[in-house]
Design an enzyme around this catalytic site. Structure first.
Site, PDB file in Angstrom:
ATOM      1  N   ASP A  19      51.574 -27.878  26.628  1.00  0.00           N
ATOM      2  CA  ASP A  19      52.148 -28.993  28.102  1.00  0.00           C
ATOM      3  C   ASP A  19      52.851 -28.214  28.900  1.00  0.00           C
ATOM      4  O   ASP A  19      53.399 -28.217  29.729  1.00  0.00           O
ATOM      5  CB  ASP A  19      51.606 -29.714  27.502  1.00  0.00           C
ATOM      6  N   TYR A 184      43.077 -21.099  18.724  1.00  0.00           N
ATOM      7  CA  TYR A 184      43.059 -22.020  18.070  1.00  0.00           C
ATOM      8  C   TYR A 184      42.684 -21.400  17.043  1.00  0.00           C
ATOM      9  O   TYR A 184      42.301 -20.547  16.183  1.00  0.00           O
ATOM     10  CB  TYR A 184      42.621 -23.793  17.663  1.00  0.00           C
ATOM     11  N   GLU A 255      44.922 -25.737  27.669  1.00  0.00           N
ATOM     12  CA  GLU A 255      45.182 -26.002  29.495  1.00  0.00           C
ATOM     13  C   GLU A 255      44.912 -24.469  30.638  1.00  0.00           C
ATOM     14  O   GLU A 255      44.726 -24.629  31.377  1.00  0.00           O
ATOM     15  CB  GLU A 255      45.417 -27.292  29.945  1.00  0.00           C
ATOM     16  N   SER A 257      46.485 -21.517  29.882  1.00  0.00           N
ATOM     17  CA  SER A 257      45.602 -19.903  30.269  1.00  0.00           C
ATOM     18  C   SER A 257      44.508 -20.607  30.533  1.00  0.00           C
ATOM     19  O   SER A 257      43.312 -19.765  31.000  1.00  0.00           O
ATOM     20  CB  SER A 257      45.608 -19.696  28.311  1.00  0.00           C
TER      21      SER A 257
END
Length: 356
Positions: A19, A184, A255, A257
């Site tokens: 974000d 992640y 989002e 990358s």
């Protein structure tokens, strides 16, 4: 649009990279196009390495109570549906209110085209009497497109991958492919490292979760089979673009990358943020349906299987890799397709101008 307006961008940090990354890129691009921007953000920590030099025309303000007493600008943008402070919204209720925009999450789902550009009259609460407009980035002409700075593609065309790798201490060996890893937590990673190690590979590992998992899997030596690893520092946004451009395959997440990997024009695999009941699989497949539309059936099936496997959406643990040159061609053609669409910043500028 040449008129300089005052913009207020609000960012509520959920993931310190995604974000903030999107919000900063948007703020900086608006400023480079002659706009004055105040970026309100509740966690400034990532900007220390993401944008260490700042950007002329962008003022960064901490979003915390009590909010600094600032008069709302000409345009107010809430990113990703963050709820604006009630005191700020109340100040927006003036004879000529600002254009109020909700800049939404990036998605390839069909509802995006239906919802893009629609108003939401505020019937109650601090914004009663105002209208909020929804703008959706996306992959078709009926969306806002992606953030694409005017100099992005010329900068990519002039990029020297060998020189950039050398500046980070990486000497590419003959026949060696370059792979970047930004992810992640992922239980599939050890098996996928083994698969990557079957051919000469240098793996460029980003800090935090990716680096911790690779060290756990490979130990301090950072090697297995024909794979060697290089641990990278946190990279400013332009340098992260360079990492993607210098690689033959990019593993990305979230989002920001995800969109930048598409501009790199090289093969990539996206780890989408997981949601309950695997609802994220719908969003993942909606993108793959568009991305793979021009792919040969066998190639499309292989790439979809890779993405599903990396995201834990299938029982396939070990990847089967598509033919490299065909995948490269698909990625470059997709980047060309995106470049023919409007860019998100220009869409915002035109939208604000059309509403006075």
């Amino acid at each position: 649009m040449t008129q300089s307006l005052q913009w207020d961008l609000f960012c509520h940090v959920i993931d310190n990279f995604g974000d903030v990354g999107v919000s900063w890129r948007l703020a900086a691009d608006l400023a480079r196009r002659g706009q004055q921007v105040r970026l309100w953000i509740d966690d400034l920590s990532a900007l220390a390495w993401m944008a260490p030099a700042g950007q002329p025309g962008v003022e960064v303000l901490r979003w915390a109570e009590p909010l600094p007493d600032r008069e709302p600008g000409d345009v107010v943008v809430e990113t990703f549906g963050c709820q604006l402070p009630a005191t700020f919204v109340q100040r927006m209720r003036r004879p000529r209110p600002p254009v109020w925009i909700n800049f939404e999450y990036l998605s390839a789902e069909s509802y995006v085209e239906r919802s893009h550009g629609l108003p939401s009259p505020q019937l109650e609460g601090s914004g009663q009497g105002l209208s909020k407009w929804f703008l959706y980035p996306g992959f078709t002409p009926r969306t806002a497109g992606l953030i694409r700075e005017p100099e992005l593609l010329p900068r990519r065309a002039a990029f020297d991958a060998t020189a950039w790798l050398a500046s980070h201490g990486v000497q590419r060996q003959p026949g060696e492919r370059v792979v970047s890893l930004f992810c992640y937590e992922n239980a599939a990673l050890p098996t996928w490292l083994d698969s990557l190690a079957e051919v000469p590979t240098v793996l460029l590992v980003t800090p935090d979760q990716a680096a911790r998992q690779v060290r756990c899997a490979l130990g301090d030596g950072g090697r297995t089979g024909a794979l060697r690893t290089v641990m990278l520092p946190y990279l400013p946004q332009d340098e992260f673009d360079h990492l993607l451009w210098a690689s033959d395959l990019n593993f990305v997440r979230g989002e920001d990358s995800f969109s930048r990997a598409q501009w790199a024009g090289v093969p990539f695999i996206w780890q989408i943020y997981p949601q309950v009941d695997d609802f994220h699989a719908v969003k993942l497949d909606a993108f793959l349906d568009r991305y793979l539309d021009a792919a040969a059936p066998a190639q499309g099936a292989q790439i979809r299987a890779l993405w599903h496997g990396w995201n834990g959406l299938s029982g396939v643990a070990r990847p089967t890799w598509p033919e490299r040159q065909d995948w490269q061609r698909l990625a470059r053609d997709w980047s060309v397709h995106l470049a023919a669409l409007p860019d998100a910043t220009d869409c915002l500028l035109r939208f604000a101008a059309d509403r006075g």
